[in-house]
Design a protein around this motif. Structure first.
Motif, PDB file in Angstrom:
ATOM      1  N   LEU A 181       8.222  19.012  -2.469  1.00 46.20           N
ATOM      2  CA  LEU A 181       8.099  17.903  -3.418  1.00 46.20           C
ATOM      3  C   LEU A 181       7.330  16.731  -2.819  1.00 46.20           C
ATOM      4  CD1 LEU A 181      11.647  17.881  -5.087  1.00 46.20           C
ATOM      5  CD2 LEU A 181       9.510  18.767  -6.024  1.00 46.20           C
ATOM      6  N   MET A 182       7.578  16.442  -1.535  1.00 51.86           N
ATOM      7  CA  MET A 182       6.827  15.366  -0.875  1.00 51.86           C
ATOM      8  C   MET A 182       5.344  15.702  -0.825  1.00 51.86           C
ATOM      9  SD  MET A 182       8.768  12.791   0.056  1.00 51.86           S
ATOM     10  CE  MET A 182       7.916  12.007   1.418  1.00 51.86           C
ATOM     11  N   GLY A 183       5.054  16.971  -0.541  1.00 50.72           N
ATOM     12  CA  GLY A 183       3.651  17.388  -0.519  1.00 50.72           C
ATOM     13  C   GLY A 183       3.001  17.257  -1.884  1.00 50.72           C
ATOM     14  N   LEU A 184       3.727  17.664  -2.940  1.00 48.11           N
ATOM     15  CA  LEU A 184       3.185  17.549  -4.296  1.00 48.11           C
ATOM     16  C   LEU A 184       2.986  16.095  -4.706  1.00 48.11           C
ATOM     17  CD1 LEU A 184       5.262  20.304  -6.137  1.00 48.11           C
ATOM     18  CD2 LEU A 184       2.855  20.411  -5.437  1.00 48.11           C
ATOM     19  N   TRP A 185       3.764  15.190  -4.112  1.00 49.00           N
ATOM     20  CA  TRP A 185       3.649  13.771  -4.452  1.00 49.00           C
ATOM     21  C   TRP A 185       2.529  13.094  -3.660  1.00 49.00           C
ATOM     22  CZ3 TRP A 185       6.739   9.557  -1.716  1.00 49.00           C
ATOM     23  CH2 TRP A 185       6.446   8.303  -2.250  1.00 49.00           C
ATOM     24  N   VAL A 186       2.416  13.406  -2.376  1.00 45.74           N
ATOM     25  CA  VAL A 186       1.497  12.669  -1.502  1.00 45.74           C
ATOM     26  C   VAL A 186       0.113  13.294  -1.454  1.00 45.74           C
ATOM     27  CG1 VAL A 186       1.086  11.931   0.868  1.00 45.74           C
ATOM     28  CG2 VAL A 186       3.391  11.795  -0.102  1.00 45.74           C
ATOM     29  N   VAL A 187       0.038  14.623  -1.297  1.00 43.77           N
ATOM     30  CA  VAL A 187      -1.246  15.286  -1.044  1.00 43.77           C
ATOM     31  C   VAL A 187      -2.249  15.080  -2.176  1.00 43.77           C
ATOM     32  CG1 VAL A 187      -2.368  17.507  -0.651  1.00 43.77           C
ATOM     33  CG2 VAL A 187      -0.245  16.959   0.545  1.00 43.77           C
ATOM     34  N   PRO A 188      -1.899  15.302  -3.465  1.00 42.88           N
ATOM     35  CA  PRO A 188      -2.914  15.092  -4.515  1.00 42.88           C
ATOM     36  C   PRO A 188      -3.469  13.675  -4.531  1.00 42.88           C
ATOM     37  CG  PRO A 188      -1.030  16.300  -5.373  1.00 42.88           C
ATOM     38  CD  PRO A 188      -0.635  15.818  -4.018  1.00 42.88           C
ATOM     39  N   SER A 189      -2.608  12.689  -4.316  1.00 41.72           N
ATOM     40  CA  SER A 189      -3.084  11.305  -4.314  1.00 41.72           C
ATOM     41  C   SER A 189      -4.060  11.061  -3.166  1.00 41.72           C
ATOM     42  CB  SER A 189      -1.893  10.354  -4.203  1.00 41.72           C
ATOM     43  OG  SER A 189      -2.319   9.026  -4.065  1.00 41.72           O
ATOM     44  N   ALA A 190      -3.720  11.577  -1.982  1.00 41.92           N
ATOM     45  CA  ALA A 190      -4.592  11.386  -0.822  1.00 41.92           C
ATOM     46  C   ALA A 190      -5.934  12.091  -1.009  1.00 41.92           C
ATOM     47  CB  ALA A 190      -3.891  11.893   0.430  1.00 41.92           C
ATOM     48  N   GLY A 218      -4.560   7.611 -13.238  1.00 38.67           N
ATOM     49  CA  GLY A 218      -3.761   7.061 -14.327  1.00 38.67           C
ATOM     50  C   GLY A 218      -2.298   7.454 -14.218  1.00 38.67           C
ATOM     51  N   VAL A 219      -2.045   8.711 -13.830  1.00 37.34           N
ATOM     52  CA  VAL A 219      -0.665   9.178 -13.662  1.00 37.34           C
ATOM     53  C   VAL A 219       0.025   8.397 -12.554  1.00 37.34           C
ATOM     54  CG1 VAL A 219       0.772  11.119 -12.941  1.00 37.34           C
ATOM     55  CG2 VAL A 219      -1.090  11.480 -14.570  1.00 37.34           C
ATOM     56  N   TYR A 220      -0.639   8.264 -11.401  1.00 41.30           N
ATOM     57  CA  TYR A 220      -0.043   7.522 -10.285  1.00 41.30           C
ATOM     58  C   TYR A 220       0.108   6.041 -10.618  1.00 41.30           C
ATOM     59  CZ  TYR A 220      -0.125  11.409  -6.991  1.00 41.30           C
ATOM     60  OH  TYR A 220       0.132  12.589  -6.349  1.00 41.30           O
ATOM     61  N   ALA A 221      -0.821   5.499 -11.434  1.00 43.32           N
ATOM     62  CA  ALA A 221      -0.710   4.090 -11.836  1.00 43.32           C
ATOM     63  C   ALA A 221       0.510   3.880 -12.723  1.00 43.32           C
ATOM     64  CB  ALA A 221      -1.979   3.651 -12.562  1.00 43.32           C
ATOM     65  N   ARG A 222       0.772   4.841 -13.647  1.00 39.88           N
ATOM     66  CA  ARG A 222       1.955   4.715 -14.495  1.00 39.88           C
ATOM     67  C   ARG A 222       3.242   4.843 -13.691  1.00 39.88           C
ATOM     68  NH1 ARG A 222      -1.473   7.342 -18.227  1.00 39.88           N
ATOM     69  NH2 ARG A 222      -0.844   9.412 -17.491  1.00 39.88           N
ATOM     70  N   LEU A 223       3.174   5.549 -12.574  1.00 42.06           N
ATOM     71  CA  LEU A 223       4.333   5.650 -11.685  1.00 42.06           C
ATOM     72  C   LEU A 223       4.499   4.409 -10.803  1.00 42.06           C
ATOM     73  CD1 LEU A 223       4.045   9.387 -10.527  1.00 42.06           C
ATOM     74  CD2 LEU A 223       5.695   8.418 -12.148  1.00 42.06           C
ATOM     75  N   PHE A 225       2.057   3.259  -8.577  1.00 40.89           N
ATOM     76  CA  PHE A 225       1.308   3.308  -7.318  1.00 40.89           C
ATOM     77  C   PHE A 225      -0.136   2.886  -7.574  1.00 40.89           C
ATOM     78  CE2 PHE A 225       4.770   6.338  -6.935  1.00 40.89           C
ATOM     79  CZ  PHE A 225       5.358   5.928  -5.766  1.00 40.89           C
ATOM     80  N   ARG A 226      -0.343   1.578  -7.569  1.00 38.52           N
ATOM     81  CA  ARG A 226      -1.694   1.043  -7.672  1.00 38.52           C
ATOM     82  C   ARG A 226      -1.767  -0.268  -6.902  1.00 38.52           C
ATOM     83  NH1 ARG A 226       0.229   0.200 -13.149  1.00 38.52           N
ATOM     84  NH2 ARG A 226       0.399  -2.032 -13.623  1.00 38.52           N
ATOM     85  N   ARG A 227      -2.977  -0.623  -6.505  1.00 36.91           N
ATOM     86  CA  ARG A 227      -3.162  -1.795  -5.641  1.00 36.91           C
ATOM     87  C   ARG A 227      -2.687  -3.080  -6.306  1.00 36.91           C
ATOM     88  NH1 ARG A 227      -6.275  -1.822  -0.971  1.00 36.91           N
ATOM     89  NH2 ARG A 227      -6.276   0.283  -0.089  1.00 36.91           N
ATOM     90  N   MET A 233      -0.885  -7.692  -0.453  1.00 38.47           N
ATOM     91  CA  MET A 233      -1.585  -6.821   0.481  1.00 38.47           C
ATOM     92  C   MET A 233      -3.012  -6.564   0.020  1.00 38.47           C
ATOM     93  SD  MET A 233       0.690  -6.551   2.722  1.00 38.47           S
ATOM     94  CE  MET A 233      -0.185  -5.441   3.809  1.00 38.47           C
ATOM     95  N   ALA A 234      -3.224  -6.446  -1.305  1.00 41.74           N
ATOM     96  CA  ALA A 234      -4.586  -6.257  -1.817  1.00 41.74           C
ATOM     97  C   ALA A 234      -5.452  -7.473  -1.499  1.00 41.74           C
ATOM     98  CB  ALA A 234      -4.541  -6.005  -3.327  1.00 41.74           C
ATOM     99  N   LEU A 235      -4.892  -8.669  -1.678  1.00 47.26           N
ATOM    100  CA  LEU A 235      -5.631  -9.898  -1.377  1.00 47.26           C
ATOM    101  C   LEU A 235      -5.960  -9.984   0.118  1.00 47.26           C
ATOM    102  CD1 LEU A 235      -6.643 -12.591  -2.624  1.00 47.26           C
ATOM    103  CD2 LEU A 235      -4.440 -13.578  -2.004  1.00 47.26           C
ATOM    104  N   LEU A 236      -4.968  -9.671   0.951  1.00 45.40           N
ATOM    105  CA  LEU A 236      -5.190  -9.725   2.390  1.00 45.40           C
ATOM    106  C   LEU A 236      -6.220  -8.688   2.832  1.00 45.40           C
ATOM    107  CD1 LEU A 236      -4.264 -11.125   4.998  1.00 45.40           C
ATOM    108  CD2 LEU A 236      -2.499  -9.366   5.225  1.00 45.40           C
ATOM    109  N   SER A 237      -6.129  -7.485   2.269  1.00 41.42           N
ATOM    110  CA  SER A 237      -7.072  -6.424   2.634  1.00 41.42           C
ATOM    111  C   SER A 237      -8.492  -6.781   2.213  1.00 41.42           C
ATOM    112  CB  SER A 237      -6.658  -5.102   1.988  1.00 41.42           C
ATOM    113  OG  SER A 237      -5.394  -4.685   2.454  1.00 41.42           O
ATOM    114  N   SER A 238      -8.628  -7.431   1.056  1.00 41.14           N
ATOM    115  CA  SER A 238      -9.962  -7.780   0.571  1.00 41.14           C
ATOM    116  C   SER A 238     -10.612  -8.885   1.392  1.00 41.14           C
ATOM    117  CB  SER A 238      -9.883  -8.211  -0.898  1.00 41.14           C
ATOM    118  OG  SER A 238      -9.159  -9.423  -1.029  1.00 41.14           O
TER     119      SER A 238
END
Length: 427
Positions: A181-190, A218-223, A225-227, A233-238
Motif C-alpha cells: 500500500l505504501m508503494g502504491l501511494w508513494v511510487v506513482p506520485s514520485a 488531480g487525484v493527489y491534489a484532492r487527497l 498532497f499539493r504545494r 514551505m512553498a514560499l521558502l523553496s521558491s
C-alpha cells in the motif's frame, strides 16, 4: 531620517508578527517541553493493554506525536533565543547609534581593513536577525504539522492493511500489505513528478501522457498532497533552493523520529547509554529485575511481568500477581482453547491459568490456584495467586512462572525465549 536609519524606532521592515511570535513561544515552550514526558507516560501505560497488531498502531501514533512535540519544543526554544538576540541588537543599536567604532578596537590595521571591508550595517544585521527568527518559527510549526499529516496518512494505511489482513482470514501478513500500500501511494506520485519535471515541457495538452499526468496530479491534489497546502514551505523553496529545503525538511523529520525511537528504547533499557559493556549481563547469569517486585517496580515504565510484593518476603504468603498480556496470552488462549470468546469466565480462567504454571525452587505447585484480580497501580487485569512460604528455609528462593511466546514471534525469537519469568526472593 527614515525609520530604518532611526536607532530609536523599529524599522518598517520589521516582521509585523514579532510580538505574537514571542507571546506564542513564551507560553507554548513550557507546555511543549512537558508534552514528550506526558506522551511517554500515556504510551507505556497503554502499551501492555494491546496485542501485537494494535500495539503497532499505538507505537506509530506515539512516535509521530512525540516527534511533532519535539520539533515544536525545539522550535519555540530556538525562536526565543533568536528573538532575544534580535531584541539585544535593537537595544544596543539604540544605545550606540553610531555603530562599531573600529578605531577603538585593539586590532592591527590589516585585520581592521578586512573587517571593515566585510562589515554589514547594523540595521541590516537587525533585519537579518528578525527574518531568521520569523523563518524558524514558521518552518518549525509547519514541520510539526507536516509530521501530523504524515502520521495520519501512515496510520490510515496501516489500519487499512490490518483490515485487509483480517478479511483474508490470516492468510495475508499485515506488514506485507503495508509495504504494498505504501508503494502504491508513494511510487506513482514520485514517477509522475519525475516525468513532469523532465518531459513535461515537451508534452502537448492534448497528448495522452499530458492528460494522464494531469489526472494523477488531480487525484493527489484532492487527497491534499499539493504545494499550495503547505504555503510556508512553498514560499521558502521558491526563494531558496527547493532541493536544500526538501533535504533539510526530511533530515529534521528523520532526526526527530530517530530521537523519539532511541529515547523510547533507552527508557526501557537504561543500560544502553554508558560504558557498561563489561558489566556481566545475560541469561546465563543470575540477575534481579526490579519489575518483579511491587515495592521497586515503575508501573509507568516497566513491562507487565509477574511480580511479588518484595524481594524479601516477611509475610506468610507470597502474593504472586501475573498481569494479562494481550500480545502473549490472547493468541495462546485461542490456540489452546478453541472458541475462547464463547466459553464461560471460569473456563477462560482455567485456560489462562494453564498458560502460567508456577514452580518454587524447581518443584511444581499443584495446589496453586489463581484468582481474578487487577494491578492496583495500573488498573490492568491480572491473575493473583497466594503461595504459602511459611515452611521455607531462610535464604534465596526462586519462582518460575511460565509464559507463552509473543504473537508473531519468529522461530529464532521463540528459541531464544526461555519461556518463563524468574522471580528470586529471600526469607
Amino acid at each position: 531620517m527614515n525609520d530604518i536609519e532611526n536607532p530609536h524606532t523599529l524599522s518598517r521592515r520589521t516582521t509585523p508578527t514579532w510580538e505574537v511570535e514571542l507571546l506564542i513561544s513564551g507560553i507554548a515552550v513550557f507546555a511543549m517541553l512537558q508534552l514528550p514526558g506526558w506522551l511517554d507516560d500515556r504510551f507505556f501505560a497503554l502499551r501492555p493493554r494491546f496485542d501485537s497488531d494494535w500495539r503497532t498502531v499505538l507505537q506509530l501514533v506515539y512516535i509521530y506525536a512525540r516527534s511533532a512535540a519535539l520539533i515544536l519544543a525545539l522550535t519555540f526554544v530556538l525562536h526565543l533565543l533568536l528573538r532575544a538576540r534580535w531584541i539585544a541588537l535593537v537595544g544596543m543599536h539604540s544605545v550606540y547609534p553610531d555603530g562599531i567604532r573600529w578605531d577603538k578596537l585593539r586590532i592591527g590595521p590589516i585585520a581592521r581593513a578586512m573587517e571593515q571591508a566585510r562589515e554589514i550595517s547594523f540595521p541590516d544585521i537587525i533585519e537579518n536577525a528578525d527574518n531568521r527568527a520569523t523563518i524558524l518559527f514558521a518552518v518549525g510549526v509547519t514541520q510539526a504539522m507536516f509530521v501530523v499529516v504524515i502520521s495520519i496518512a501512515a496510520i490510515s494505511i496501516l489500519g487499512l492493511s490490518m483490515i485487509i489482513a483480517a478479511l483474508s482470514g490470516g492468510r495475508l501478513d499485515p506488514s506485507s500489505i503495508l509495504v504494498v500500500l505504501m508503494g502504491l501511494w508513494v511510487v506513482p506520485s514520485a514517477v509522475a513528478a519525475m516525468i513532469d519535471h523532465k518531459y513535461g515541457s515537451a508534452l502537448t495538452p492534448n497528448s495522452r501522457w499530458y492528460r494522464l499526468l494531469q489526472r494523477m496530479f488531480g487525484v493527489y491534489a484532492r487527497l491534499g498532497f499539493r504545494r499550495s497546502n503547505n504555503p510556508v514551505m512553498a514560499l521558502l523553496s521558491s526563494h531558496s533552493s527547493d532541493r536544500k529545503v526538501l533535504t533539510a525538511t526530511m533530515l529534521l523529520m528523520f532526526l526527530a523520529l530517530g530521537v523519539t525511537i532511541f529515547s523510547g528504547t533507552l527508557q526501557r533499557e537504561p543500560s544502553l547509554l554508558g560504558n557498561y559493556a563489561l558489566f556481566p549481563a545475560g541469561r546465563d547469569v543470575r540477575a534481579l529485575d526490579s519489575a518483579h517486585y511491587d515495592d521497586q517496580r515503575n508501573p509507568a515504565r516497566d513491562d507487565a511481568v509477574p511480580y511479588v510484593q518484595s524481594a524479601i518476603i516477611k509475610d506468610a504468603y507470597a502474593q504472586l500477581v501475573v498481569p494479562f498480556q494481550p500480545n502473549r496470552d490472547t493468541s495462546a488462549m485461542q490456540r489452546r482453547c478453541p472458541q475462547t470468546r464463547a466459553q464461560s469466565a471460569q473456563t477462560r480462567l482455567t485456560c489462562l491459568s494453564a498458560l502460567h504454571t508456577v514452580t518454587l525452587d524447581g518443584k511444581p505447585l499443584p495446589e496453586l490456584r489463581y484468582e481474578i484480580s487487577s494491578d492496583p497501580r495500573t488498573d490492568r487485569p491480572a491473575l493473583l495467586a497466594m503461595i504459602d512460604v511459611r515452611t521455607l528455609a531462610n535464604g534465596r528462593h526462586e519462582l518460575h512462572v511460565t509464559r507463552p511466546p509473543r504473537s508473531g514471534s519468529s522461530a529464532k525469537d521463540i528459541s531464544q525465549d526461555p519461556g518463563f519469568d524468574v522471580i528470586a526472593f529471600w526469607r
